[in-house]
Each structure stands twice: as structure tokens, then as C-alpha cells.
Write an enzyme that holds these catalytic residues in place. Structure first.
Site, PDB file in Angstrom:
ATOM      1  N   ARG A 105       6.877  -6.350  -7.011  1.00 49.35           N
ATOM      2  CA  ARG A 105       5.968  -5.448  -6.235  1.00 49.35           C
ATOM      3  C   ARG A 105       5.331  -6.373  -5.075  1.00 49.35           C
ATOM      4  O   ARG A 105       5.482  -7.483  -5.307  1.00 49.35           O
ATOM      5  CB  ARG A 105       5.028  -4.867  -7.311  1.00 49.35           C
ATOM      6  CG  ARG A 105       3.978  -5.937  -7.942  1.00 49.35           C
ATOM      7  CD  ARG A 105       3.236  -5.228  -8.740  1.00 49.35           C
ATOM      8  NE  ARG A 105       2.161  -6.246  -9.572  1.00 49.35           N
ATOM      9  CZ  ARG A 105       0.949  -6.693  -8.709  1.00 49.35           C
ATOM     10  NH1 ARG A 105       0.752  -6.337  -7.606  1.00 49.35           N
ATOM     11  NH2 ARG A 105       0.239  -7.524  -9.307  1.00 49.35           N
ATOM     12  N   LEU A 106       4.748  -5.402  -4.406  1.00 55.04           N
ATOM     13  CA  LEU A 106       3.778  -5.888  -3.471  1.00 55.04           C
ATOM     14  C   LEU A 106       2.192  -5.511  -3.664  1.00 55.04           C
ATOM     15  O   LEU A 106       2.249  -4.145  -3.636  1.00 55.04           O
ATOM     16  CB  LEU A 106       4.121  -5.892  -1.976  1.00 55.04           C
ATOM     17  CG  LEU A 106       5.027  -6.822  -1.206  1.00 55.04           C
ATOM     18  CD1 LEU A 106       5.515  -6.568   0.178  1.00 55.04           C
ATOM     19  CD2 LEU A 106       4.301  -8.130  -1.052  1.00 55.04           C
ATOM     20  N   ASP A 107       1.274  -5.911  -3.408  1.00 56.44           N
ATOM     21  CA  ASP A 107      -0.115  -5.253  -3.448  1.00 56.44           C
ATOM     22  C   ASP A 107      -0.114  -4.233  -2.625  1.00 56.44           C
ATOM     23  O   ASP A 107       0.437  -3.913  -1.612  1.00 56.44           O
ATOM     24  CB  ASP A 107      -1.062  -6.191  -3.398  1.00 56.44           C
ATOM     25  CG  ASP A 107      -1.303  -7.282  -4.549  1.00 56.44           C
ATOM     26  OD1 ASP A 107      -0.497  -7.070  -5.783  1.00 56.44           O
ATOM     27  OD2 ASP A 107      -1.646  -8.381  -4.391  1.00 56.44           O
ATOM     28  N   PHE A 108      -1.181  -3.373  -2.903  1.00 56.54           N
ATOM     29  CA  PHE A 108      -1.375  -2.143  -2.124  1.00 56.54           C
ATOM     30  C   PHE A 108      -1.655  -2.528  -0.620  1.00 56.54           C
ATOM     31  O   PHE A 108      -1.201  -1.849   0.248  1.00 56.54           O
ATOM     32  CB  PHE A 108      -2.367  -1.335  -2.758  1.00 56.54           C
ATOM     33  CG  PHE A 108      -2.851  -0.013  -2.074  1.00 56.54           C
ATOM     34  CD1 PHE A 108      -1.941   1.286  -2.279  1.00 56.54           C
ATOM     35  CD2 PHE A 108      -4.089   0.346  -1.564  1.00 56.54           C
ATOM     36  CE1 PHE A 108      -2.057   2.306  -1.560  1.00 56.54           C
ATOM     37  CE2 PHE A 108      -4.414   1.512  -1.119  1.00 56.54           C
ATOM     38  CZ  PHE A 108      -3.380   2.425  -0.940  1.00 56.54           C
TER      39      PHE A 108
END
Length: 353
Positions: A105-108
């Protein structure tokens, strides 16, 4: 067809990654031949009945594997749905005819390279590898000192988890900001925003540039490109090639970075000296006035008086006399007119009137 573990079958059909499939089994959402499946159960999809949330899996459910490199924009959640109605991956990848899921994932608030696939085995290998380098560019305010960058390279604990960068270097020097390259190895979900804040940086942008040998390239935020399976296998099997490329690029910019740091260090020293009110001789002035340059001293004069209205004559000549009147004054009666005055009626005009 040979039997395989149920979680592996779920991953192969694109229902979820193997790790997520294990969670589905633990939650009791998967049944095998009418009974609740357990971790370690094996099955043959051509003979056994496997259901997820009551939906039967079929051989036809097994899709062709798809691999995608996506430039996730800032402010997009790394999921295909969101209860809070925030922008998500489905808003950008609807054109891909496959049930994809993100690898990691990648942070928002972060952006950059995100890999997606429906190949559970490849996704699991990518997530479990502790050798794949991930390169991030972090834009920070100001021009940090070398000591501050070294402090960042030592890492720190964020919410009890140790975040230790593989390497940190200055990547770009902007007018009022800097770009710092951070290389993380084996951890695709590091909270770099929190790490930078802990070390005294003001980070306003985080971009993941590459994962192994795969990079953003020309992808703009919201764009994606399809990959070959062999490209992801190279990332998994030859992570040292990516590290060698990273080190070569760092070596090329090492001398440049040292010059930039020296220049900013000199700028900071001058600013500190000016703020302290030091005179050219090194002593403190009574009023802590800024340093006066030689050119300013000439303009002001030794006694602080205004400059004389008569300039010094050129070598070998006397002083230049002042004009009889200031430019723009009206002439008196009978006085010769200055250049530009209007002639009287009947008066012969001089050239240029």
C-alpha cells in the site's frame, strides 16, 4: 488436477492475495464441501466445492494473470472501495478487465508507484521479500544541514516499529526546498511522514519512485501501464541489480551534493553573522546594524551628510557650474528661453521647436 491449499486456490482465482485469503478462512467466510474451511485444508477446484461468502468458485473463475504499474495520486486510498467515500483505486483502474488487488500500500497522502495484480503467488513473494529496495523522494522545506540528514539515516521507532532506511541522500536542490531520496529495503509500508517529523523535517510531499527495477518512468498521477510477469519475477529474483543502480546514481551525485551542502552552510553562516550584528572586523556593533559595504560608505560619506550637488570635475578641468535655474522653472520676462519653451507669436522657431 492436483490438490492445493485452499488459500492458494483463492489467490490463484484472484479473489484475494494469499494473506487476505487466510484472513477470509479465519473469519469463517470460506467453506469446503459444505463445511467451514480451515487453514491447511487442501482441495481440487475441479472436484471440490469451494465457496466464499456463499458464492461458488468455478474453474472459469480463474482469470488470466494481469500485472499493473499504477501512479497513485495523492489523496487516494490504496483500496478498491472506501466506506468514507474517499477516492479509491477503482476510480482509476476500471478499464482493466480483471479483479486486481494492490501489492502492499501507499499512505493516503503519499503518491507514486503501486503494483497491482490478480496473481496471488507473485503478490505474496513481493510482500514477503526482505531484499527488494523501494525508493522514495521526499520534498522538505528549507535546506537541511548534513547533520540532520545523517540523523534521519539512523532511523527511529514509529508506534513501536523500527524504521531504518537503507540509505539517505540529497536528490535535488530547489529554491526554498530540497528533495531527499530515502531507500527502504524489505518494508513497503513505512510511515515516512512520521519519521521525517520525528527528525525535525517539514515534509510536504512523498513520492515512491521505484520498486526494485520497476520505476514510475513517464507515468503521471492517475495513469497506469501493463507489465509482464517476467518483470516482476526479475524484481523478486534479482533485487541486487536495483541496489547496484541506486548506488551508481548516488555516486554520480555525491560531489554535487557536497558542493550544495557547502554553499548552504556558507549561506547559513552569513545569515547568523548578520543576525548577530557582527561588524566587518568581527566585533559587535552597539546598535547591531547590518554590515555596510564599501559602496554604501561612498554613497553616504564620512560624516553621514548628503551627497554634494556638484560632481567633481574631470581631470584637468574646473568645477562644472550649476545651472541658472532648475529644469521646468518658468523663464522671467526678457530672459532667454531654455530648450523646450514654446515660441511667441511671430517668433522664428529654432530647430526642434
Amino acid at each position: 488436477m492436483s490438490t492445493e491449499r485452499v488459500q492458494k486456490i483463492l489467490a490463484q482465482t484472484g479473489i484475494a492475495s494469499r494473506r487476505k485469503a487466510e484472513e477470509l478462512i479465519r473469519e469463517g467466510r470460506v467453506t469446503l464441501n459444505g463445511k467451514q474451511a480451515q487453514l491447511g485444508d487442501q482441495a481440487d477446484l475441479s472436484k471440490d466445492s469451494i465457496k466464499v461468502d456463499g458464492k461458488l468458485l468455478r474453474m472459469a473463475d480463474k482469470e488470466a494473470h494481469v500485472y499493473v504499474a499504477f501512479h497513485k495520486p495523492r489523496g487516494v486510498i490504496s483500496m478498491f472501495a472506501d466506506p468514507q467515500k474517499r477516492p479509491h483505486l477503482g476510480d482509476y483502474l476500471g478499464g482493466v478487465q480483471a479483479r486486481l488487488f494492490p501489492v502492499g500500500r501507499l499512505d493516503f497522502l503519499a503518491e507514486g508507484l503501486l503494483l497491482l495484480t490478480n496473481d496471488g503467488e507473485i503478490a505474496e513473494k513481493l510482500q514477503k521479500s526482505d531484499k527488494i529496495p523501494r525508493v522514495y523522494w521526499v520534498r522538505v522545506k528549507g535546506h537541511p544541514e548534513r547533520a540532520l540528514i545523517d540523523r534521519l539515516a539512523k532511523g527511529g521507532r514509529i508506534e513501536g516499529k523500527l524504521i531504518q532506511p537503507h540509505s539517505v541522500r540529497l536528490a535535488a536542490d530547489l529554491s526554498s526546498r530540497s528533495k531527499i531520496e530515502v531507500v527502504m529495503v524489505g518494508d513497503g509500508s513505512a510511515d515516512l511522514q512520521a519519521l521525517f517529523e520525528q527528525k525535525g523535517f517539514l515534509a510536504d510531499k512523498i513520492v515512491r519512485q521505484s520498486i526494485g527495477q520497476l520505476s514510475l518512468g513517464s507515468l503521471k498521477p492517475g495513469e497506469y501501464r501493463l507489465l509482464r510477469k517476467s518483470q516482476l519475477e526479475a524484481v523478486i529474483e534479482q533485487p541486487e541489480l536495483a541496489l547496484q543502480r541506486i548506488e551508481r546514481e548516488a555516486e554520480k551525485t555525491r560531489e554535487w551534493a557536497q558542493k550544495v551542502e557547502a554553499r548552504h552552510e556558507a549561506d547559513r553562516a552569513r545569515e547568523e553573522e548578520a543576525a548577530a550584528g557582527l561588524t566587518p572586523s568581527g566585533s559587535r556593533g552597539a546598535s547591531r546594524a547590518p554590515r555596510i559595504t564599501p559602496a554604501a560608505e561612498v554613497r553616504k560619506g564620512a560624516a553621514g551628510a548628503r551627497r554634494p550637488s556638484v560632481r567633481p570635475a574631470r581631470s584637468g578641468a574646473g568645477e562644472r557650474p550649476r545651472p541658472s535655474r532648475a529644469f521646468g522653472d518658468k523663464p522671467k520676462f526678457g530672459e532667454k528661453r531654455a530648450f523646450g519653451d514654446k515660441p511667441k507669436f511671430g517668433e522664428k522657431r529654432a530647430f526642434g521647436d
